[in-house]
Motif scaffolding. Structure first.
Motif, PDB file in Angstrom:
ATOM      1  N   TRP A 281       0.754  -1.102  -0.020  1.00  6.48           N
ATOM      2  CA  TRP A 281      -0.067  -0.088   0.093  1.00  6.48           C
ATOM      3  C   TRP A 281       0.913   1.295  -0.016  1.00  6.48           C
ATOM      4  N   PHE A 282       1.933   1.172   0.790  1.00  9.41           N
ATOM      5  CA  PHE A 282       3.019   2.295   0.781  1.00  9.41           C
ATOM      6  C   PHE A 282       3.401   2.556  -0.784  1.00  9.41           C
ATOM      7  N   GLN A 283       3.782   1.614  -1.384  1.00 11.23           N
ATOM      8  CA  GLN A 283       4.317   1.736  -2.569  1.00 11.23           C
ATOM      9  C   GLN A 283       3.161   2.351  -3.694  1.00 11.23           C
ATOM     10  N   GLN A 284       2.191   1.677  -3.509  1.00 11.82           N
ATOM     11  CA  GLN A 284       1.075   2.200  -4.563  1.00 11.82           C
ATOM     12  C   GLN A 284       0.708   3.472  -4.216  1.00 11.82           C
ATOM     13  N   SER A 285       1.001   4.107  -2.983  1.00 10.41           N
ATOM     14  CA  SER A 285       0.470   5.422  -2.583  1.00 10.41           C
ATOM     15  C   SER A 285       1.450   6.380  -3.005  1.00 10.41           C
ATOM     16  N   THR A 286       2.833   5.876  -3.002  1.00 12.55           N
ATOM     17  CA  THR A 286       3.966   6.684  -3.500  1.00 12.55           C
ATOM     18  C   THR A 286       3.803   6.970  -5.085  1.00 12.55           C
ATOM     19  N   GLN A 287       3.469   5.750  -5.735  1.00  7.23           N
ATOM     20  CA  GLN A 287       3.190   5.980  -7.373  1.00  7.23           C
ATOM     21  C   GLN A 287       2.122   6.886  -7.612  1.00  7.23           C
ATOM     22  N   LEU A 288       0.998   6.818  -6.563  1.00  9.53           N
ATOM     23  CA  LEU A 288      -0.184   7.656  -6.966  1.00  9.53           C
ATOM     24  C   LEU A 288       0.262   9.395  -6.575  1.00  9.53           C
ATOM     25  N   ALA A 289       1.040   9.340  -5.493  1.00 11.22           N
ATOM     26  CA  ALA A 289       1.455  10.602  -5.105  1.00 11.22           C
ATOM     27  C   ALA A 289       2.271  11.256  -6.234  1.00 11.22           C
ATOM     28  N   ALA A 290       3.094  10.567  -7.031  1.00 14.07           N
ATOM     29  CA  ALA A 290       3.907  10.994  -8.070  1.00 14.07           C
ATOM     30  C   ALA A 290       3.037  11.548  -9.180  1.00 14.07           C
ATOM     31  N   HIS A 291       1.935  10.616  -9.608  1.00 15.04           N
ATOM     32  CA  HIS A 291       1.043  11.307 -10.419  1.00 15.04           C
ATOM     33  C   HIS A 291       0.378  12.436 -10.092  1.00 15.04           C
ATOM     34  N   TRP A 292      -0.048  12.447  -8.711  1.00 17.56           N
ATOM     35  CA  TRP A 292      -0.947  13.881  -8.219  1.00 17.56           C
ATOM     36  C   TRP A 292       0.195  14.978  -8.420  1.00 17.56           C
ATOM     37  N   GLN A 293       1.365  14.823  -8.238  1.00 18.65           N
ATOM     38  CA  GLN A 293       2.433  15.924  -8.330  1.00 18.65           C
ATOM     39  C   GLN A 293       2.342  16.345  -9.644  1.00 18.65           C
ATOM     40  N   GLN A 294       2.566  15.258 -10.639  1.00 15.08           N
ATOM     41  CA  GLN A 294       2.628  15.859 -12.140  1.00 15.08           C
ATOM     42  C   GLN A 294       1.195  16.646 -12.394  1.00 15.08           C
ATOM     43  N   ALA A 295       0.218  16.126 -12.050  1.00 23.55           N
ATOM     44  CA  ALA A 295      -1.025  16.971 -12.181  1.00 23.55           C
ATOM     45  C   ALA A 295      -0.833  18.439 -11.501  1.00 23.55           C
ATOM     46  N   ALA A 296      -0.117  18.434 -10.434  1.00 25.24           N
ATOM     47  CA  ALA A 296      -0.256  19.795  -9.532  1.00 25.24           C
ATOM     48  C   ALA A 296       0.692  20.442 -10.540  1.00 25.24           C
ATOM     49  N   GLN A 297       1.731  20.174 -11.094  1.00 28.56           N
ATOM     50  CA  GLN A 297       2.746  20.864 -12.087  1.00 28.56           C
ATOM     51  C   GLN A 297       1.963  21.296 -13.128  1.00 28.56           C
ATOM     52  N   SER A 298       1.182  20.369 -13.745  1.00 23.97           N
ATOM     53  CA  SER A 298       0.451  20.871 -15.116  1.00 23.97           C
ATOM     54  C   SER A 298      -0.526  21.935 -14.879  1.00 23.97           C
ATOM     55  N   GLY A 299      -1.069  22.114 -13.654  1.00 24.03           N
ATOM     56  CA  GLY A 299      -2.248  23.158 -13.371  1.00 24.03           C
ATOM     57  C   GLY A 299      -3.407  22.537 -13.808  1.00 24.03           C
ATOM     58  N   VAL A 300      -3.466  21.182 -14.279  1.00 28.37           N
ATOM     59  CA  VAL A 300      -4.750  20.848 -14.899  1.00 28.37           C
ATOM     60  C   VAL A 300      -5.486  20.236 -13.494  1.00 28.37           C
ATOM     61  N   PRO A 301      -6.743  20.468 -13.268  1.00 27.39           N
ATOM     62  CA  PRO A 301      -7.591  19.814 -12.097  1.00 27.39           C
ATOM     63  C   PRO A 301      -7.622  18.409 -12.162  1.00 27.39           C
ATOM     64  N   LEU A 302      -7.469  17.685 -11.137  1.00 32.82           N
ATOM     65  CA  LEU A 302      -7.327  16.181 -11.151  1.00 32.82           C
ATOM     66  C   LEU A 302      -8.707  15.771 -10.757  1.00 32.82           C
ATOM     67  N   ASP A 303      -9.173  14.744 -11.459  1.00 31.97           N
ATOM     68  CA  ASP A 303     -10.551  13.960 -11.321  1.00 31.97           C
ATOM     69  C   ASP A 303     -10.065  13.042 -10.029  1.00 31.97           C
ATOM     70  N   VAL A 304     -10.514  13.581  -8.880  1.00 32.32           N
ATOM     71  CA  VAL A 304     -10.008  12.889  -7.647  1.00 32.32           C
ATOM     72  C   VAL A 304     -10.965  11.699  -7.404  1.00 32.32           C
ATOM     73  N   THR A 305     -12.153  11.713  -7.864  1.00 31.22           N
ATOM     74  CA  THR A 305     -13.072  10.572  -7.878  1.00 31.22           C
ATOM     75  C   THR A 305     -12.712   9.374  -8.413  1.00 31.22           C
ATOM     76  N   ALA A 306     -12.043   9.466  -9.742  1.00 37.78           N
ATOM     77  CA  ALA A 306     -11.580   8.646 -10.698  1.00 37.78           C
ATOM     78  C   ALA A 306     -10.458   8.040 -10.087  1.00 37.78           C
ATOM     79  N   ALA A 307      -9.471   8.968  -9.580  1.00 33.10           N
ATOM     80  CA  ALA A 307      -8.020   8.535  -9.122  1.00 33.10           C
ATOM     81  C   ALA A 307      -8.120   7.710  -7.749  1.00 33.10           C
ATOM     82  N   VAL A 308      -8.981   8.077  -6.749  1.00 31.89           N
ATOM     83  CA  VAL A 308      -9.151   7.266  -5.530  1.00 31.89           C
ATOM     84  C   VAL A 308      -9.932   5.999  -6.010  1.00 31.89           C
ATOM     85  N   SER A 309     -10.770   5.990  -6.929  1.00 34.32           N
ATOM     86  CA  SER A 309     -11.528   4.682  -6.995  1.00 34.32           C
ATOM     87  C   SER A 309     -10.665   3.758  -7.599  1.00 34.32           C
TER      88      SER A 309
END
Ligand code: HEM
Length: 440
Positions: free
Chosen positions: A123-151
């Motif tokens: 779970w730690f590893q999966q969350s670390t990968q997810l965090a990296a994706h969310w960081q990219q989304a933050a850097q791109s400035g595009v809103p993230l679909d949180v519903t799809a991502a956490v699902s």
């Protein structure tokens, strides 16, 4: 507006003719239950013409305790359980009586904290990968679909806990996640049930391979395959085992996904709470080799999750049916009556919660919890049929929040409530889109 009888504990309700109100058929069930509660109090009955039966609606922790705990043997699951059975067969969620007791005993040990600890690294590893994706989304400035991502994230978490590396093998063989429809398709109708039940074949194929190779990695599937009934020493029949696995996929994914949705929504609405979470998350992230025991030191992260589950409990409505006559206070509940417990409203009862609409995670300090009625808060239900996956879900969500909030945080959003969808679990009707920023 239908006529009802209402009472507080100890009072006798007025008797009299009940106007028709098919609660289970209403489009806005939650809104109607809320209006009826304000009008008629903590206990009232409505009459369903279509079923020609009464439904009792209770919203007081004393009676919640009676139905779920002290007199639980008198209640089976109620309205809607047939629909669940079409999807999940005779798995733990939908079974009753001796079969349920036997299965629960066989599954219980798999959800012990010591067993859940084994899932920490993945779970730690999966969350670390997810965090990296969310960081990219933050850097791109595009809103993230949180519903799809956490699902998607919660589906992966439960699948890896069930199948370990066999899940990765299945994914490679199919070229995609063969269980994807659970997250991608939000309808829970007959069509979905048929497609979902067909996944039982995949579960069977993994079971067959493991049996052939005598290979049982420490995961939930192995636990179910190796479990023996205490009295007969028999294993679960394959068909029932598959029902249990399908049950764990659905029960373990949808609720956790909905809960994390609400956590991120509330953090975006309450920046000062979010700042505390980020602070705590960074402490964990700075450790060289984070471990399961680090979760014990967390204060705000579990409180935030529990408070989100108070305001938005994914399992927002429990239905039960009285086997024999019962009494709530002095009121007689005839055998066969349906009973509704709406945790969404119970969690907002002003006699038990100050400022019920406010998001105040400090409510879950040890002192405040001890001072509160034990059954005023039931996001995981209570009594023998309480959620078997509570520790699993809390651990998974704490890891998710600690790892992701150490890297990104949501930009604050306007104080506009999200429209609710109450068809199965309590979810936002529209996807939650959040702009993220990288944590400095
Ligand atoms: C935030 C996450 C979760 C919430 C809010 C939640 C909530 C609940 C609730 C309210 C019930 C009782 C339903 C009723 O009595 O009608 C329940 C039962 C159940 N849950 Fe959970 N759940 C969560 C996560 C999980 C997870 C992660 C798993 C497994 C991996 C799981 C497996 C089950 C099962 C098998 C039952 C049926 C138990 C029985 O009847 O013996 N749940 N859950």
């Amino acid at each position: 507006m239908p006529a009802m009888s209402s009472l507080s504990p100890g009072q006798t309700p007025p008797h009299g003719p009940q106007a028709p109100c098919d609660l289970e058929r209403l489009d806005d069930k939650l809104g109607t239950l809320q209006a009826l509660w304000h009008q008629h109090g903590d206990c009232y009955r409505v009459h369903s013409e279509s079923r020609n039966a009464d439904t009792w609606v209770i919203n007081h922790p004393d009676w919640v305790k009676r139905v779920l705990v002290s007199n639980h043997r008198n209640y089976t699951k109620g309205i809607g359980i047939e629909r669940v059975r079409v999807l999940l067969g005779n798995g733990l969620m939908a079974s009753e009586g001796e079969r349920w007791r036997r299965q629960r005993r066989m599954l219980q040990a798999a959800f012990h904290k010591r067993k859940i600890e084994a899932f920490f690294p993945v779970w730690f590893q999966q969350s670390t990968q997810l965090a990296a994706h969310w960081q990219q989304a933050a850097q791109s400035g595009v809103p993230l679909d949180v519903t799809a991502a956490v699902s998607e994230a919660t589906l992966l978490a439960v699948l890896q806990s069930l199948f370990s590396d066999d899940f990765l093998r299945l994914q490679q063989e199919h070229g995609h996640n063969p269980f994807q429809l659970v997250s991608a398709d939000s309808a829970r109708d007959l069509q979905f049930a048929m497609k979902f039940r067909a996944l039982g074949k995949l579960v069977q194929s993994v079971m067959d391979t493991r049996s052939r190779e005598s290979r049982f990695p420490p995961d939930l599937l192995s636990h179910c395959m190796l479990a023996r009934d205490k009295s007969s020493d028999e294993a679960m029949p394959d068909k029932l085992l598959i029902d249990e696995i399908l049950t764990l996929i659905v029960a373990g994914h949808e609720t956790t996904a909905a809960a994390l949705n609400w956590v991120w929504y509330l953090l975006a609405r309450y920046p000062e709470v979010c700042a505390r979470v980020v602070n705590e998350a960074r402490t964990l992230a700075m450790r060289e080799a984070p471990a399961y025991s680090d979760l014990d030191a967390m204060i705000w992260i579990p409180r935030v999750i529990r408070e989100a589950l108070r305001l938005y409990p994914p399992g927002w409505l429990y239905t039960r049916r009285a086997v024999q006559e019962d009494h709530f206070g002095e009121h007689r509940i005839p055998a066969g009556s349906d009973v509704f417990i709406c945790s969404y409203l119970l969690h907002r009862h002003p006699d038990f919660w100050e400022q019920p609409e406010a998001f105040l995670p400090e409510r879950f300090s040890t002192q405040q919890v001890a001072a509160r009625h034990r059954y005023a808060y039931i996001p995981f239900s209570a009594g023998p049929r309480h959620c078997i996956g509570e520790s699993f879900a809390m651990t998974e969500m704490m890891i998710h929040l600690a790892v992701v909030a150490a890297r990104v945080q949501p930009e604050s959003i306007a104080d506009v409530p999200l429209a609710l969808e109450t068809d199965v679990n309590l979810r936002p009707r529209d996807s939650l889109l959040l702009k993220l920023k990288v944590v400095d």
